[in-house]
Enzyme design. Structure first.
Site, short mmCIF file in Angstrom:
data_model
loop_
_atom_site.label_atom_id
_atom_site.label_comp_id
_atom_site.label_asym_id
_atom_site.label_seq_id
_atom_site.Cartn_x
_atom_site.Cartn_y
_atom_site.Cartn_z
N ASP A 21 0.87 -1.18 0.19
CA ASP A 21 -0.20 0.12 -0.15
C ASP A 21 0.80 1.32 0.06
O ASP A 21 2.00 1.17 0.50
CB ASP A 21 -0.86 -0.14 1.21
CG ASP A 21 -2.07 0.99 1.05
OD1 ASP A 21 -2.17 1.55 -0.12
OD2 ASP A 21 -2.84 1.05 2.11
N HIS A 38 2.93 3.04 -8.54
CA HIS A 38 2.84 1.68 -9.16
C HIS A 38 4.01 1.45 -10.02
O HIS A 38 4.59 0.02 -9.58
CB HIS A 38 1.70 1.39 -9.80
CG HIS A 38 0.34 1.78 -9.43
ND1 HIS A 38 0.27 1.42 -7.85
CD2 HIS A 38 -0.68 2.51 -9.82
CE1 HIS A 38 -1.14 1.78 -7.79
NE2 HIS A 38 -1.68 2.83 -8.75
N LEU A 132 10.10 -21.42 -4.28
CA LEU A 132 9.23 -20.37 -3.64
C LEU A 132 8.06 -20.34 -4.54
O LEU A 132 8.01 -20.47 -5.82
CB LEU A 132 9.90 -19.29 -3.68
CG LEU A 132 9.23 -17.95 -3.16
CD1 LEU A 132 8.59 -18.09 -1.91
CD2 LEU A 132 9.63 -16.61 -3.63
#
Ligand code: FPP
Length: 245
Positions: A21, A38, A132
């Site tokens: 955020d 972004h 992962l």
């Protein structure tokens, strides 16, 4: 001793979920358009993925786009979709080289065709990887996920595939989009907001929550290690007393 060196390897979380955020605020503070925030949110994604793979974490989930984010101005949504595709294309080699598997949760049917195709292609290309697992929550809403699960359960019950007595945590979890993924051990939210924002509401029941005021574009591997260190100092009691652990 560096923060990374201070980490105790066998006390690391298996699954870290992140609410990235503050991109918009970061850009506005710089007098730039929100999409600039972004764009600068990709570097921290890169750093956290790399750090997680190095440390041997098993699952890493990023909240990249919520169902509610569709209501943002069209130009921001379009730019975000474009950014997702370009990032995915750019990251393909890195994911393959590092044995990283990609998964998604969320309603991908709402995505523009090109974005959906690129995503599904990369999920497919990395499906045999065993290191992962990076999970992208895109067009995701936890309440929606739970409603969809309820609908499917009702259908299966009507068709005689499941009985009320068979419904337990394990069977319910199979109906969620996160089926097969263990619950997050640690949730990180950046930007000083203290909310879950419709993210993994069922799965976060016993997750340790970590909040930092850093805006996501400023978040780096060192900040990630700091969150992991704090996690290692928590006592996870799962409702029991300290003495029982
Ligand atoms: C929240 O900040 C961030 C988003 C809605 C988008 C996050 C997406 C990326 C960082 C793109 C790359 C990601 C991946 C995983 C490839 P905000 O816009 O809500 O910020 P604000 O609260 O300051 O307005």
């Amino acid at each position: 001793m560096s923060l990374k060196e201070k980490l105790v390897r066998d006390k690391l979380p298996g699954h870290v979920a992140i609410i990235m955020d503050g991109n918009g605020r970061w850009a506005v503070r710089k007098g730039a358009a929100r999409i600039f925030g972004h764009q600068n949110g990709v570097t921290p994604v890169d750093e956290v993925v790399k750090a997680s793979a190095e440390l041997g974490l098993r699952y890493l989930t990023f909240y990249a786009f919520s169902t509610e984010n569709w209501a943002r101005p069209a130009e921001e949504v379009d730019a975000l979709m474009g950014l997702l595709v370009s990032t995915i294309k750019k990251e393909t080699k890195k994911l393959l080289d590092n044995n990283i598997k990609l998964r998604t949760v969320g309603d991908l049917s709402k995505l523009p065709g090109a974005t959906r195709r690129e995503l599904l292609q990369l999920v497919d290309t990395t499906s045999a990887n065993t290191g992962l697992t990076v999970i992208l929550a895109i067009s995701y809403s936890s309440r929606n996920e739970i409603i969809l699960a309820a609908r499917q359960i009702i259908k299966d019950a009507v068709e005689g595939k499941i009985t009320a007595a068979e419904m337990n945590f394990d069977t319910f979890e199979n109906y969620l989009q996160t089926s097969g993924i263990p619950d997050p051990d640690l949730l990180i939210r950046t930007s000083g907001e203290y909310r879950l924002s419709n993210f993994l509401l069922y799965q976060l029941a016993y997750t340790e929550l970590y909040f930092t005021s850093k805006l996501w574009p400023d978040f780096r591997a060192e900040d990630f290690y700091e969150a992991l260190l704090e996690y290692q100092n928590r006592e996870r009691r799962f409702g029991k007393t300290s003495q029982q652990l």
